[in-house]
Design an enzyme around this catalytic site. Structure first.
Site, PDB file in Angstrom:
ATOM      1  N   LYS A   1       1.093   4.181  -2.892  1.00 58.07           N
ATOM      2  CA  LYS A   1       0.709   5.560  -2.606  1.00 58.07           C
ATOM      3  C   LYS A   1       1.902   6.522  -2.679  1.00 58.07           C
ATOM      4  O   LYS A   1       1.727   7.687  -3.074  1.00 58.07           O
ATOM      5  CB  LYS A   1       0.014   5.641  -1.238  1.00 58.07           C
ATOM      6  CG  LYS A   1      -1.309   4.878  -1.182  1.00 58.07           C
ATOM      7  CD  LYS A   1      -2.310   5.343  -2.248  1.00 58.07           C
ATOM      8  CE  LYS A   1      -3.662   4.664  -2.103  1.00 58.07           C
ATOM      9  NZ  LYS A   1      -4.653   5.129  -3.091  1.00 58.07           N
TER      10      LYS A   1
ATOM     11  N   TYR B   1       0.832  -1.194   0.000  1.00 55.49           N
ATOM     12  CA  TYR B   1       0.000   0.000   0.000  1.00 55.49           C
ATOM     13  C   TYR B   1       0.875   1.255   0.000  1.00 55.49           C
ATOM     14  O   TYR B   1       0.631   2.189  -0.769  1.00 55.49           O
ATOM     15  CB  TYR B   1      -0.920  -0.019   1.212  1.00 55.49           C
ATOM     16  CG  TYR B   1      -2.033   1.004   1.145  1.00 55.49           C
ATOM     17  CD1 TYR B   1      -3.109   0.828   0.279  1.00 55.49           C
ATOM     18  CD2 TYR B   1      -2.020   2.135   1.953  1.00 55.49           C
ATOM     19  CE1 TYR B   1      -4.133   1.755   0.210  1.00 55.49           C
ATOM     20  CE2 TYR B   1      -3.042   3.067   1.902  1.00 55.49           C
ATOM     21  CZ  TYR B   1      -4.091   2.871   1.026  1.00 55.49           C
ATOM     22  OH  TYR B   1      -5.108   3.797   0.964  1.00 55.49           O
TER      23      TYR B   1
END
Length: 255
Positions: free
Chosen positions: A164, A160
Site C-alpha cells: 500500500k 500489506y
C-alpha cells in the site's frame, strides 16, 4: 449582479466505469456508488456467482451494470479484456488481499500473493485502462483503493504495508505521466472497514479493541463510508484532484 459560482456535479450520467474485486465489500460499494450516480458499471472478479449477483442487485435498484469474469493476476487476460472493449471513463482499482503475520514468518509465496495482487496487478490494470483512454481521447479517472497502512505501519502487516505504500508512490507517478492526457489518478486510503476480508480478524475481541483504540471516531468503518469519496473522485467535482490520497481513517493517522 455578480453571478454565483455553480457547484460541479457529482452525477456520472453517460459515463462508464470498471470496478475490480467488485463482488463484495468495498468493491461492491464502489460499484453501487457509481451506478447510483448514473454510471454504467462493469463489475469484474474471479467469482462469477458473486459479481452476477451484485450486478443483478444494482439493476434491480435502477442502475446499469454488467458482470465480467476476470482474474486480474492473469495479465494476458487483462490485456485481452481491455482490448475487446471501448475505453472506460472510470477505473476503481480495488482487488486486493492480505496475509497478516510477523515478518519473520513471511514466505515467498505470501510475498508473491500480496505484492502480486495489490501492486503488480493494480499497476497493469491501470496501465491497460489508461492506454485505452489515451487511444480514444478519454479524460478519465483512476481510483486506487489503498489503505491507511500506506501511510503508517502496523505489526504483522509488513507485506500489506509494503504494497500500500508502494501504491501511493505509484499513484503519484502515474498522475504525472497521465496528466497531459487529462487522466487523473488518486487513491482512497481507508481505515479498517468491515468486509468479508476483514471480518474474521475483527471477530477477535482483543484485535477489535486494539483497532478501536486508534480509531478516534469510535467505530469500525463500513463500505458505505467510502462511497462518497469514490463518487467525488470519479466526478467533475474533483477535476483538479490528481496524484493525491483521500485518507478515510476516522483520525487514526492524526496522532
Amino acid at each position: 449582479m455578480t453571478p454565483l459560482p455553480v457547484t460541479p456535479s457529482l452525477r456520472l450520467d453517460g459515463s462508464t466505469a470498471l470496478v475490480t474485486g467488485a463482488g463484495r465489500g468495498i468493491g461492491l460499494a464502489a460499484a453501487a456508488a457509481l451506478a447510483q450516480a448514473g454510471a454504467a458499471v462493469t463489475l469484474v472478479a474471479r467469482s462469477r456467482e458473486e459479481i452476477e449477483a451484485a450486478a443483478d442487485a444494482i439493476r434491480r435498484d435502477g442502475g446499469a451494470a454488467e458482470a465480467a469474469v476476470l482474474d486480474v493476476t492473469d495479465l494476458a487476460a487483462v490485456d485481452a479484456f481491455f482490448a475487446a472493449r471501448p475505453a472506460f471513463d472510470i477505473l476503481v482499482n480495488n482487488a486486493g488481499t492480505n496475509r497478516p503475520k510477523p515478518m519473520t514468518e513471511v514466505t515467498t509465496g505470501d510475498y508473491d500473493a500480496v505484492l502480486g495482487l495489490n501492486l503488480k496487478s493494480a499497476f497493469f490494470v491501470a496501465q491497460a485502462a489508461a492506454k485505452r483512454m489515451i487511444a480514444q481521447g478519454v479524460a478519465g479517472s483512476l481510483i486506487h483503493i489503498g489503505s491507511q497502512m500506506g501511510h503508517v505501519g502496523a505489526p504483522n502487516r509488513s507485506l500489506y504495508c509494503a504494497s500500500k505504500w508502494a501504491l501511493e508512490g505509484m499513484n503519484k507517478a502515474i498522475a504525472l505521466d497521465l496528466a497531459p492526457h487529462r487522466i487523473r489518478s488518486n487513491t482512497i486510503a481507508p481505515t479498517f472497514i468491515e468486509t468479508p476480508l476483514t471480518k474474521p480478524f475483527l471477530q477477535d475481541t482483543a484485535f477489535r479493541d486494539s483497532v478501536l483504540a486508534k480509531i478516534k471516531l469510535g467505530r469500525i468503518g463500513q463500505p458505505e463510508d467510502l462511497m462518497g469519496a469514490i463518487t467525488l473522485l470519479a466526478s467533475n467535482a474533483a477535476q483538479m484532484m490528481t496524484g493525491t490520497s483521500i485518507i478515510i481513517d476516522a483520525g487514526w493517522t492524526a496522532d
